[in-house]
Write a protein that holds these residues in place. Structure first.
Motif, PDB file in Angstrom:
ATOM      1  N   GLU A   1       0.843  -1.186   0.000  1.00 43.96           N
ATOM      2  CA  GLU A   1       0.000   0.000   0.000  1.00 43.96           C
ATOM      3  C   GLU A   1       0.884   1.244   0.000  1.00 43.96           C
ATOM      4  OE1 GLU A   1      -2.943   2.403   2.971  1.00 43.96           O
ATOM      5  OE2 GLU A   1      -3.091   0.208   3.026  1.00 43.96           O
ATOM      6  N   LYS A   2       0.672   2.121  -0.963  1.00 44.86           N
ATOM      7  CA  LYS A   2       1.468   3.340  -1.090  1.00 44.86           C
ATOM      8  C   LYS A   2       0.563   4.555  -0.905  1.00 44.86           C
ATOM      9  CE  LYS A   2       4.544   1.025  -4.366  1.00 44.86           C
ATOM     10  NZ  LYS A   2       5.200   1.066  -5.697  1.00 44.86           N
ATOM     11  N   ASP A   3       0.788   5.260   0.178  1.00 46.48           N
ATOM     12  CA  ASP A   3      -0.067   6.385   0.532  1.00 46.48           C
ATOM     13  C   ASP A   3       0.808   7.624   0.789  1.00 46.48           C
ATOM     14  OD1 ASP A   3      -2.374   7.774   1.235  1.00 46.48           O
ATOM     15  OD2 ASP A   3      -2.321   7.104   3.320  1.00 46.48           O
ATOM     16  N   SER A   4       0.957   8.506  -0.173  1.00 48.10           N
ATOM     17  CA  SER A   4       0.294   8.496  -1.463  1.00 48.10           C
ATOM     18  C   SER A   4       1.345   8.514  -2.577  1.00 48.10           C
ATOM     19  CB  SER A   4      -0.589   9.736  -1.590  1.00 48.10           C
ATOM     20  OG  SER A   4       0.238  10.901  -1.665  1.00 48.10           O
ATOM     21  N   LEU A   5       0.890   8.107  -3.759  1.00 47.20           N
ATOM     22  CA  LEU A   5       1.761   8.174  -4.930  1.00 47.20           C
ATOM     23  C   LEU A   5       2.056   9.627  -5.291  1.00 47.20           C
ATOM     24  CD1 LEU A   5       3.196   6.564  -7.192  1.00 47.20           C
ATOM     25  CD2 LEU A   5       1.074   6.719  -8.512  1.00 47.20           C
ATOM     26  N   SER A   6       1.094  10.503  -5.044  1.00 47.39           N
ATOM     27  CA  SER A   6       1.263  11.917  -5.391  1.00 47.39           C
ATOM     28  C   SER A   6       2.483  12.528  -4.711  1.00 47.39           C
ATOM     29  CB  SER A   6       0.013  12.716  -5.002  1.00 47.39           C
ATOM     30  OG  SER A   6      -1.111  12.281  -5.727  1.00 47.39           O
ATOM     31  N   MET A   7       2.703  12.164  -3.456  1.00 49.40           N
ATOM     32  CA  MET A   7       3.763  12.797  -2.673  1.00 49.40           C
ATOM     33  C   MET A   7       4.992  11.909  -2.513  1.00 49.40           C
ATOM     34  SD  MET A   7       2.350  15.629  -2.283  1.00 49.40           S
ATOM     35  CE  MET A   7       3.589  16.382  -1.245  1.00 49.40           C
TER      36      MET A   7
ATOM     37  N   THR B   1       3.437  -7.880 -10.312  1.00 48.76           N
ATOM     38  CA  THR B   1       2.218  -8.204  -9.571  1.00 48.76           C
ATOM     39  C   THR B   1       1.672  -9.575  -9.964  1.00 48.76           C
ATOM     40  OG1 THR B   1       0.939  -6.902 -11.189  1.00 48.76           O
ATOM     41  CG2 THR B   1       1.553  -5.820  -9.121  1.00 48.76           C
ATOM     42  N   ALA B   2       1.188  -9.712 -11.185  1.00 48.89           N
ATOM     43  CA  ALA B   2       0.548 -10.960 -11.613  1.00 48.89           C
ATOM     44  C   ALA B   2       1.429 -12.200 -11.458  1.00 48.89           C
ATOM     45  CB  ALA B   2       0.061 -10.827 -13.054  1.00 48.89           C
ATOM     46  N   PRO B   3       2.684 -12.197 -11.900  1.00 47.13           N
ATOM     47  CA  PRO B   3       3.485 -13.417 -11.774  1.00 47.13           C
ATOM     48  C   PRO B   3       3.823 -13.790 -10.337  1.00 47.13           C
ATOM     49  CG  PRO B   3       4.440 -11.890 -13.381  1.00 47.13           C
ATOM     50  CD  PRO B   3       3.428 -11.130 -12.592  1.00 47.13           C
ATOM     51  N   ASN B   4       3.797 -12.808  -9.428  1.00 48.87           N
ATOM     52  CA  ASN B   4       4.245 -13.028  -8.051  1.00 48.87           C
ATOM     53  C   ASN B   4       3.110 -12.979  -7.036  1.00 48.87           C
ATOM     54  OD1 ASN B   4       6.112 -11.139  -9.727  1.00 48.87           O
ATOM     55  ND2 ASN B   4       7.520 -12.356  -8.506  1.00 48.87           N
ATOM     56  N   ASN B   5       1.897 -12.748  -7.521  1.00 48.89           N
ATOM     57  CA  ASN B   5       0.724 -12.588  -6.657  1.00 48.89           C
ATOM     58  C   ASN B   5       0.921 -11.455  -5.659  1.00 48.89           C
ATOM     59  OD1 ASN B   5      -1.958 -13.373  -6.239  1.00 48.89           O
ATOM     60  ND2 ASN B   5      -1.434 -14.595  -4.454  1.00 48.89           N
ATOM     61  N   ASN B   6       1.399 -10.322  -6.174  1.00 50.41           N
ATOM     62  CA  ASN B   6       1.523  -9.090  -5.397  1.00 50.41           C
ATOM     63  C   ASN B   6       0.355  -8.164  -5.725  1.00 50.41           C
ATOM     64  OD1 ASN B   6       3.965  -9.892  -4.261  1.00 50.41           O
ATOM     65  ND2 ASN B   6       5.170  -8.964  -5.906  1.00 50.41           N
ATOM     66  N   TYR B   7      -0.076  -7.406  -4.739  1.00 52.30           N
ATOM     67  CA  TYR B   7      -1.197  -6.483  -4.910  1.00 52.30           C
ATOM     68  C   TYR B   7      -0.747  -5.093  -4.492  1.00 52.30           C
ATOM     69  CZ  TYR B   7      -3.840 -10.809  -5.199  1.00 52.30           C
ATOM     70  OH  TYR B   7      -4.285 -12.060  -5.565  1.00 52.30           O
ATOM     71  N   ILE B   8      -0.871  -4.147  -5.412  1.00 52.51           N
ATOM     72  CA  ILE B   8      -0.462  -2.772  -5.133  1.00 52.51           C
ATOM     73  C   ILE B   8      -1.697  -1.892  -4.992  1.00 52.51           C
ATOM     74  CG2 ILE B   8       0.688  -0.729  -6.069  1.00 52.51           C
ATOM     75  CD1 ILE B   8       2.745  -2.608  -7.332  1.00 52.51           C
ATOM     76  N   ILE B   9      -1.761  -1.167  -3.886  1.00 47.31           N
ATOM     77  CA  ILE B   9      -2.814  -0.177  -3.658  1.00 47.31           C
ATOM     78  C   ILE B   9      -2.135   1.178  -3.538  1.00 47.31           C
ATOM     79  CG2 ILE B   9      -4.726   0.544  -2.192  1.00 47.31           C
ATOM     80  CD1 ILE B   9      -4.776  -2.325  -1.065  1.00 47.31           C
ATOM     81  N   ALA B  10      -2.449   2.093  -4.422  1.00 46.49           N
ATOM     82  CA  ALA B  10      -1.809   3.409  -4.409  1.00 46.49           C
ATOM     83  C   ALA B  10      -2.876   4.499  -4.340  1.00 46.49           C
ATOM     84  CB  ALA B  10      -0.946   3.602  -5.651  1.00 46.49           C
ATOM     85  N   THR B  11      -2.733   5.397  -3.376  1.00 44.27           N
ATOM     86  CA  THR B  11      -3.646   6.529  -3.305  1.00 44.27           C
ATOM     87  C   THR B  11      -3.050   7.708  -4.075  1.00 44.27           C
ATOM     88  OG1 THR B  11      -2.701   7.482  -1.287  1.00 44.27           O
ATOM     89  CG2 THR B  11      -4.379   5.790  -1.012  1.00 44.27           C
ATOM     90  N   ALA B  12      -3.916   8.631  -4.461  1.00 45.85           N
ATOM     91  CA  ALA B  12      -3.473   9.821  -5.193  1.00 45.85           C
ATOM     92  C   ALA B  12      -4.377  10.994  -4.845  1.00 45.85           C
ATOM     93  CB  ALA B  12      -3.491   9.563  -6.697  1.00 45.85           C
ATOM     94  N   HIS B  13      -3.764  12.163  -4.744  1.00 47.60           N
ATOM     95  CA  HIS B  13      -4.536  13.376  -4.474  1.00 47.60           C
ATOM     96  C   HIS B  13      -5.245  13.839  -5.741  1.00 47.60           C
ATOM     97  CE1 HIS B  13      -2.867  13.720  -0.520  1.00 47.60           C
ATOM     98  NE2 HIS B  13      -1.626  13.784  -0.973  1.00 47.60           N
ATOM     99  N   MET B  14      -6.407  14.440  -5.545  1.00 51.51           N
ATOM    100  CA  MET B  14      -7.150  15.028  -6.659  1.00 51.51           C
ATOM    101  C   MET B  14      -7.503  16.464  -6.304  1.00 51.51           C
ATOM    102  SD  MET B  14      -9.645  11.873  -7.825  1.00 51.51           S
ATOM    103  CE  MET B  14      -9.856  12.523  -9.490  1.00 51.51           C
ATOM    104  N   GLY B  15      -7.655  17.272  -7.345  1.00 53.19           N
ATOM    105  CA  GLY B  15      -8.006  18.665  -7.133  1.00 53.19           C
ATOM    106  C   GLY B  15      -8.500  19.290  -8.423  1.00 53.19           C
ATOM    107  N   ASP B  16      -8.745  20.584  -8.379  1.00 51.97           N
ATOM    108  CA  ASP B  16      -9.250  21.285  -9.564  1.00 51.97           C
ATOM    109  C   ASP B  16      -8.176  21.405 -10.628  1.00 51.97           C
ATOM    110  OD1 ASP B  16     -11.781  21.700  -8.481  1.00 51.97           O
ATOM    111  OD2 ASP B  16     -11.143  23.521  -7.441  1.00 51.97           O
ATOM    112  N   ASP B  17      -8.599  21.216 -11.853  1.00 54.49           N
ATOM    113  CA  ASP B  17      -7.704  21.375 -12.999  1.00 54.49           C
ATOM    114  C   ASP B  17      -7.744  22.846 -13.430  1.00 54.49           C
ATOM    115  OD1 ASP B  17      -6.086  21.044 -15.153  1.00 54.49           O
ATOM    116  OD2 ASP B  17      -7.522  19.906 -16.368  1.00 54.49           O
TER     117      ASP B  17
END
Length: 469
Positions: free
Chosen positions: A169-175, A217-233
């Motif tokens: 779990e990567k919290d967050s990818l943005s930072m 991920t798929a060959p090793n049965n790893n699961y990645i969860i990554a969060t990302a910030h959102m805001g106005d464009d």
């Protein structure tokens, strides 16, 4: 002749069931070796969770990690905090208190979970460590101990095996920081022209990392969860036409500090659209109080978070789902499922608006002020809510034969007429586990129940003499 040149991909790559309305929309049912219906859905290899600040994206990501660990005893997890001190053992232990298996164990003391952060490892160092760890999982000398047997079978009837699951779990990818970007900071002062390439370097590093996700991920049965910030464009040119990378993403909303690849290399990309306090219109106290003393006016602990899957590779996209979250306790699974069926014409609820019951558990009286405490204390109520909400999701989201469609009351009455005991049927689990895992509950999926009603399936573990009342 043709196939000898190519290595065929497996038809089924197991996903981890995590519950709370996340499994059915992302999954497909497969028939197991005992004729049972097994849902392959929930947590897939690469999951993104985006959202504005204070919309509980981290809480949802934590729930996904912890729920997978709760249900799969062999699962391990690494949680990376890019914005320390956002993740702590204390917080994760608190979020685990409502999980039936984790509450009996300490995932940190048992070395099933580890927390690290950007002060200990940069993003590139972390990724290299993940790659080295992934290689160790598939070491030929460790295949026997690392390979596990799933209940899924291939087209030849053989059980499908995979490596034990690892969640990153990567919290967050943005930072997330990278050494190449830090080198720019070291050589330049704020405002220097040399700082102009900082964003480009960061985006390039994240893109290179994202491109390698499928291979680790798929060959090793790893699961990645990554969060990302959102805001106005913010568009500098007022005449520029709006551009949308994803169909259901609003034009003025964008992911912050993540490359475009984040939107198409994720198997599921959830966003938390908004969060609002769940309070009673008149009293302004919690809509679903913990107990009779939980009546403080203006209490903001319980919130309704609207979640939407922007990108789903194995299910529908764009449909919003309401997830009930307690700021102190985390994702409220039973309340979320109750809120879902209540919103769809009170599907599976008998009685009236004030006093009601679940049609799959008619002897348990419910009301707005008691349902939360009864969910906490009654395991059969939690199971009945899970089955009822999954029935509704199957009917709404899956293209199934009309013969399976029925109301929960019809399911309850007709299975009872066939001699099934609902005390036994509710004393089950709906998620698959690895073979050889000790578990006090037998497996029975919601789809199995629908097939039992039309005499297409009988649980392989059930005994007639025990089934009869």
């Amino acid at each position: 002749m043709f196939n000898q040149f190519f290595q065929e991909a497996p038809e089924i790559r197991p996903s981890l069931n995590i519950g709370c309305l996340f499994d059915i929309p992302t999954g497909t049912y497969f028939i197991g070796k005992h004729g049972e219906s097994i849902l392959n859905g929930g947590l897939m290899y690469v999951t993104g969770v985006g959202g504005r600040g204070n919309t509980f994206k981290s809480t949802i990501a934590h729930f996904m990690s912890l729920s997978a660990m709760n249900r799969y005893a062999q699962a391990k997890a690494l949680l990376y905090d890019a914005e320390p001190p956002s993740i702590s053992k204390r917080r994760l232990r608190s979020l685990s208190k409502k999980m039936d298996n984790l509450i009996q164990h300490d995932i940190f003391d048992e070395e099933r979970a580890t927390i690290t952060d950007s002060s200990q490892m940069s993003g590139n160092k972390l990724f290299e460590a993940i790659k080295q760890y992934s290689k160790s999982k598939i070491d030929k000398n460790k295949l026997k101990e690392n390979l596990l047997t799933t209940p899924f079978i291939d087209d030849k009837g053989n059980s499908i095996k995979t490596f034990f699951p690892t969640i990153f779990e990567k919290d967050s990818l943005s930072m997330m920081p990278f050494d190449s970007v830090d080198a720019i900071y070291d050589k330049n002062e704020v405002g220097d022209s040399g700082m102009n390439v900082e964003a480009m370097k960061s985006s390039a590093a994240k893109s290179q990392m994202l491109l390698q996700y499928p291979a680790i991920t798929a060959p090793n049965n790893n699961y990645i969860i990554a969060t990302a910030h959102m805001g106005d464009d913010i568009v500098m040119d007022p005449y520029a036409p709006p551009q949308k990378k994803l169909t259901f993403l609003k034009n003025k909303l964008k992911f912050k500090n993540v490359p475009e690849k984040f939107t198409f290399l994720t198997n599921n990309l959830w966003i938390t659209i908004s969060a609002s306090v769940l309070s009673h219109d008149t009293t302004k106290a919690p809509l679903y109080p913990k107990n009779s003393d939980d009546n403080v006016k203006g209490d903001t602990d319980l919130q309704c978070v609207i979640v939407q899957n922007l990108r789903a590779k194995n299910g529908p996209t764009g449909m919003p789902v309401e997830v009930i979250i307690s700021q102190s306790e985390g994702v409220m699974v039973g309340l979320t499922e109750f809120n879902y069926i209540k919103a769809f014409d009170r599907f599976g609820l008998g009685g009236n608006i004030q006093n009601y019951y679940l049609e799959l558990l008619p002897d348990v009286a419910l009301s707005r002020t008691t349902i939360r405490s009864k969910i906490d204390s009654n395991e059969k109520l939690r199971r009945a809510l899970e089955i009822t909400s999954e029935m509704l999701q199957i009917f709404n989201l899956h293209n199934i034969d009309s013969k399976y469609i029925c109301t929960p009351k019809e399911l309850y009455d007709q299975l009872k007429e066939k001699g099934y005991d609902w005390d036994i049927l509710l004393n089950t689990r709906g998620y698959w586990i690895f073979e050889g895992t000790e578990h006090p509950l037998e497996f029975l999926s919601t789809m199995d129940l629908l097939r039992m009603r039309v005499d297409e399936y009988k649980p392989f573990w059930i005994k007639d003499k025990e089934n009869k009342k």
